[in-house]
Design a protein around this motif. Structure first.
Motif, PDB file in Angstrom:
ATOM      1  N   LEU A   1       0.828  -1.200   0.000  1.00 24.41           N
ATOM      2  CA  LEU A   1       0.000   0.000   0.000  1.00 24.41           C
ATOM      3  C   LEU A   1       0.865   1.253   0.000  1.00 24.41           C
ATOM      4  CD1 LEU A   1      -2.621  -0.812   2.812  1.00 24.41           C
ATOM      5  CD2 LEU A   1      -3.012  -0.884   0.340  1.00 24.41           C
ATOM      6  N   VAL A   2       0.394   2.278  -0.719  1.00 23.56           N
ATOM      7  CA  VAL A   2       0.901   3.640  -0.572  1.00 23.56           C
ATOM      8  C   VAL A   2      -0.316   4.499  -0.245  1.00 23.56           C
ATOM      9  CG1 VAL A   2       2.087   5.595  -1.637  1.00 23.56           C
ATOM     10  CG2 VAL A   2       2.768   3.237  -2.227  1.00 23.56           C
ATOM     11  N   LEU A   3      -0.362   5.033   0.966  1.00 23.64           N
ATOM     12  CA  LEU A   3      -1.499   5.805   1.464  1.00 23.64           C
ATOM     13  C   LEU A   3      -1.119   7.279   1.451  1.00 23.64           C
ATOM     14  CD1 LEU A   3      -2.449   3.498   4.478  1.00 23.64           C
ATOM     15  CD2 LEU A   3      -3.319   3.402   2.121  1.00 23.64           C
ATOM     16  N   VAL A   4      -1.795   8.057   0.614  1.00 24.52           N
ATOM     17  CA  VAL A   4      -1.425   9.454   0.380  1.00 24.52           C
ATOM     18  C   VAL A   4      -2.491  10.359   0.996  1.00 24.52           C
ATOM     19  CG1 VAL A   4      -0.774  11.161  -1.362  1.00 24.52           C
ATOM     20  CG2 VAL A   4      -0.368   8.720  -1.798  1.00 24.52           C
ATOM     21  N   GLY A   5      -2.173  10.986   2.135  1.00 24.56           N
ATOM     22  CA  GLY A   5      -3.166  11.812   2.814  1.00 24.56           C
ATOM     23  C   GLY A   5      -4.383  11.002   3.216  1.00 24.56           C
ATOM     24  N   ALA A   6      -4.162   9.777   3.676  1.00 24.31           N
ATOM     25  CA  ALA A   6      -5.257   8.856   3.988  1.00 24.31           C
ATOM     26  C   ALA A   6      -5.573   8.871   5.478  1.00 24.31           C
ATOM     27  CB  ALA A   6      -4.889   7.438   3.547  1.00 24.31           C
ATOM     28  N   PRO A   7      -6.842   8.737   5.829  1.00 24.57           N
ATOM     29  CA  PRO A   7      -7.237   8.820   7.239  1.00 24.57           C
ATOM     30  C   PRO A   7      -7.036   7.533   8.022  1.00 24.57           C
ATOM     31  CG  PRO A   7      -9.173   8.568   5.872  1.00 24.57           C
ATOM     32  CD  PRO A   7      -8.005   8.680   4.930  1.00 24.57           C
ATOM     33  N   LEU A   8      -6.840   7.697   9.315  1.00 25.40           N
ATOM     34  CA  LEU A   8      -6.935   6.589  10.266  1.00 25.40           C
ATOM     35  C   LEU A   8      -8.397   6.213  10.454  1.00 25.40           C
ATOM     36  CD1 LEU A   8      -5.974   4.789  12.717  1.00 25.40           C
ATOM     37  CD2 LEU A   8      -6.286   6.851  14.119  1.00 25.40           C
ATOM     38  N   SER A   9      -9.247   7.237  10.585  1.00 23.35           N
ATOM     39  CA  SER A   9     -10.668   7.032  10.835  1.00 23.35           C
ATOM     40  C   SER A   9     -11.457   8.191  10.229  1.00 23.35           C
ATOM     41  CB  SER A   9     -10.935   6.978  12.345  1.00 23.35           C
ATOM     42  OG  SER A   9     -12.330   6.984  12.612  1.00 23.35           O
ATOM     43  N   LEU A  10     -12.641   7.869   9.720  1.00 27.38           N
ATOM     44  CA  LEU A  10     -13.577   8.897   9.260  1.00 27.38           C
ATOM     45  C   LEU A  10     -14.892   8.803  10.024  1.00 27.38           C
ATOM     46  CD1 LEU A  10     -12.961   8.868   5.391  1.00 27.38           C
ATOM     47  CD2 LEU A  10     -12.313  10.641   7.029  1.00 27.38           C
ATOM     48  N   ARG A  11     -14.854   8.095  11.147  1.00 25.90           N
ATOM     49  CA  ARG A  11     -16.061   7.907  11.943  1.00 25.90           C
ATOM     50  C   ARG A  11     -16.553   9.261  12.465  1.00 25.90           C
ATOM     51  NH1 ARG A  11     -14.649   3.860  15.953  1.00 25.90           N
ATOM     52  NH2 ARG A  11     -15.525   2.210  14.657  1.00 25.90           N
ATOM     53  N   GLY A  12     -17.859   9.467  12.374  1.00 26.11           N
ATOM     54  CA  GLY A  12     -18.419  10.728  12.855  1.00 26.11           C
ATOM     55  C   GLY A  12     -18.980  11.560  11.722  1.00 26.11           C
ATOM     56  N   ARG A  13     -19.207  12.829  11.998  1.00 26.72           N
ATOM     57  CA  ARG A  13     -19.850  13.727  11.040  1.00 26.72           C
ATOM     58  C   ARG A  13     -18.948  14.934  10.822  1.00 26.72           C
ATOM     59  NH1 ARG A  13     -24.926  14.463   8.980  1.00 26.72           N
ATOM     60  NH2 ARG A  13     -25.586  16.609   8.566  1.00 26.72           N
TER      61      ARG A  13
ATOM     62  N   ALA B   1       0.193  -5.985   4.618  1.00 24.66           N
ATOM     63  CA  ALA B   1       0.935  -5.566   3.430  1.00 24.66           C
ATOM     64  C   ALA B   1       1.945  -4.478   3.786  1.00 24.66           C
ATOM     65  CB  ALA B   1      -0.026  -5.042   2.371  1.00 24.66           C
ATOM     66  N   PRO B   2       3.122  -4.490   3.179  1.00 20.37           N
ATOM     67  CA  PRO B   2       4.070  -3.378   3.356  1.00 20.37           C
ATOM     68  C   PRO B   2       3.383  -2.057   2.981  1.00 20.37           C
ATOM     69  CG  PRO B   2       5.096  -5.181   2.163  1.00 20.37           C
ATOM     70  CD  PRO B   2       3.635  -5.519   2.257  1.00 20.37           C
ATOM     71  N   THR B   3       3.586  -1.032   3.792  1.00 17.36           N
ATOM     72  CA  THR B   3       2.814   0.205   3.626  1.00 17.36           C
ATOM     73  C   THR B   3       3.686   1.436   3.785  1.00 17.36           C
ATOM     74  OG1 THR B   3       0.801  -0.874   4.468  1.00 17.36           O
ATOM     75  CG2 THR B   3       0.850   1.540   4.500  1.00 17.36           C
ATOM     76  N   LEU B   4       3.529   2.376   2.844  1.00 17.19           N
ATOM     77  CA  LEU B   4       4.120   3.707   2.922  1.00 17.19           C
ATOM     78  C   LEU B   4       2.993   4.700   3.141  1.00 17.19           C
ATOM     79  CD1 LEU B   4       6.471   5.773   2.516  1.00 17.19           C
ATOM     80  CD2 LEU B   4       5.925   5.715   0.069  1.00 17.19           C
ATOM     81  N   ILE B   5       3.122   5.554   4.158  1.00 17.08           N
ATOM     82  CA  ILE B   5       2.121   6.572   4.491  1.00 17.08           C
ATOM     83  C   ILE B   5       2.739   7.944   4.232  1.00 17.08           C
ATOM     84  CG2 ILE B   5       0.658   7.541   6.305  1.00 17.08           C
ATOM     85  CD1 ILE B   5       0.914   4.770   7.727  1.00 17.08           C
TER      86      ILE B   5
ATOM     87  N   LYS C   1       6.022   9.112   6.165  1.00 14.40           N
ATOM     88  CA  LYS C   1       6.844  10.218   5.680  1.00 14.40           C
ATOM     89  C   LYS C   1       5.996  11.478   5.659  1.00 14.40           C
ATOM     90  CE  LYS C   1      10.102  11.642   2.120  1.00 14.40           C
ATOM     91  NZ  LYS C   1      10.948  11.207   0.969  1.00 14.40           N
ATOM     92  N   VAL C   2       6.507  12.540   6.281  1.00 12.66           N
ATOM     93  CA  VAL C   2       5.787  13.816   6.376  1.00 12.66           C
ATOM     94  C   VAL C   2       6.333  14.781   5.333  1.00 12.66           C
ATOM     95  CG1 VAL C   2       5.277  15.787   7.854  1.00 12.66           C
ATOM     96  CG2 VAL C   2       5.325  13.468   8.833  1.00 12.66           C
ATOM     97  N   TYR C   3       5.427  15.402   4.597  1.00 16.53           N
ATOM     98  CA  TYR C   3       5.772  16.501   3.693  1.00 16.53           C
ATOM     99  C   TYR C   3       5.450  17.794   4.450  1.00 16.53           C
ATOM    100  CZ  TYR C   3       5.756  13.124  -0.229  1.00 16.53           C
ATOM    101  OH  TYR C   3       6.015  12.076  -1.084  1.00 16.53           O
ATOM    102  N   PRO C   4       6.435  18.440   5.043  1.00 15.34           N
ATOM    103  CA  PRO C   4       6.148  19.544   5.958  1.00 15.34           C
ATOM    104  C   PRO C   4       5.509  20.766   5.301  1.00 15.34           C
ATOM    105  CG  PRO C   4       8.511  19.346   5.579  1.00 15.34           C
ATOM    106  CD  PRO C   4       7.881  18.139   4.975  1.00 15.34           C
ATOM    107  N   ASP C   5       5.621  20.880   3.992  1.00 20.35           N
ATOM    108  CA  ASP C   5       5.122  22.077   3.306  1.00 20.35           C
ATOM    109  C   ASP C   5       3.856  21.799   2.504  1.00 20.35           C
ATOM    110  OD1 ASP C   5       6.427  20.413   1.535  1.00 20.35           O
ATOM    111  OD2 ASP C   5       7.249  22.030   0.315  1.00 20.35           O
ATOM    112  N   ALA C   6       3.135  20.720   2.790  1.00 20.88           N
ATOM    113  CA  ALA C   6       1.933  20.366   2.037  1.00 20.88           C
ATOM    114  C   ALA C   6       0.732  20.289   2.965  1.00 20.88           C
ATOM    115  CB  ALA C   6       2.121  19.031   1.323  1.00 20.88           C
ATOM    116  N   GLY C   7      -0.453  20.434   2.374  1.00 24.14           N
ATOM    117  CA  GLY C   7      -1.692  20.287   3.114  1.00 24.14           C
ATOM    118  C   GLY C   7      -2.284  18.905   2.935  1.00 24.14           C
TER     119      GLY C   7
END
Length: 264
Positions: A119-131, A204-208, A235-241
């Motif tokens: 997996l490569v997770l790009v700006g992906a959430p841990l959880s979206l539970r809630g409103r 699965a091997p995962t890059l976040i 991996k953190v991209y410090p200058d991205a949203g």
């Protein structure tokens, strides 16, 4: 090799288009787009993924995929992703998911682990539970979905880098192609689901990849996500949203290729 868009009839009963590019003998990499987008959101990334056979489908209800009345739970979205691989006769693939597409990718890895090589997770959430704060706006949508509303909705995710105007216009077009019931049903399916890393295990091997100015997803949550996936790399991209894919396609491509290439 030339690219193509192939129509796929899935075992789940719907028809979706899938953009395909790269050497048929190369390792398969499936790209899963975010809520409200289409496979065209990878227009700036896909050409940079040299050495892979890229498969980028429109997911149910979005882009030019069928838009049925139901079938938008997280588990059903993951089942569609597995069915897409089956229709392509790809038994196992690398999966890159952007934003909520990364949530679907996590569910795919939990529910259909045999299909996921990494997996490569790009700006992906841990959880979206809630409103989320914007849920009331989505709930108020009627058909046809207003172009101005879609364009204004992009302000939910501030951009720190310049993104080409044509790319923004294409994302607005993506949003207006979605009926109101799809906007609502996908959001409802994402927010009502148990987070994949709580309902199962991802082996699965995962890059976040996470943007340091992401106001939707916190660093603390991304660290929990990484801790729940044994051996994963954050991996953190410090200058991205939040919209890492939109802002930094070159960096995403380079990091994804380095990570996946090292897996052999």
């Amino acid at each position: 090799m030339g690219s193509e868009v192939r129509k796929l009839r899935l075992a789940t009963g719907i028809e979706v288009p899938c953009f395909i590019d790269g050497d048929p003998a190369a390792k398969p990499l499936m790209l899963l787009h975010a809520w409200g987008e289409s496979f065209e959101s990878f227009d700036r990334l896909a050409p940079l993924l040299a050495g892979f056979r890229v498969y980028a489908p429109d997911l149910r209800g979005q882009g030019d995929a069928d838009k049925p009345a139901d079938g938008y739970s997280l588990a059903e979205q993951a089942a569609d992703a597995a069915a897409i691989l089956q229709a392509l006769e790809v038994p196992r693939a690398f999966i890159l998911g952007s934003s909520s597409g990364g949530y679907v990718a996590q569910a795919l890895a939990v529910d259909h682990p045999e299909s996921v090589a990494a997996l490569v997770l790009v700006g992906a959430p841990l959880s979206l539970r809630g409103r989320p704060a914007f849920a009331d706006e989505v709930e108020a949508l009627t058909d046809p979905v207003d172009v101005a509303w879609v364009r204004d909705s992009l302000s939910w995710f501030p951009l720190l880098h310049e993104v080409p105007a044509w790319f923004i216009d294409d994302r607005v077009d993506d949003g207006t192609r979605m009926p109101a019931h799809v906007w609502k049903s996908i959001l409802g399916g994402l927010c009502s689901a148990a987070p994949p890393t709580e309902s199962g295990t991802i082996d699965a091997p995962t890059l976040i990849l996470w943007g340091g100015h992401d106001h939707l997803l916190s660093l603390a949550d991304e660290e929990i996500l990484a801790a729940r996936i044994a051996g994963s790399v954050l991996k953190v991209y410090p200058d991205a949203g939040h919209l890492v894919l939109w802002e930094c396609p070159e960096r995403v491509a380079a990091d994804a290729m380095e990570f996946l290439g090292a897996l052999g």
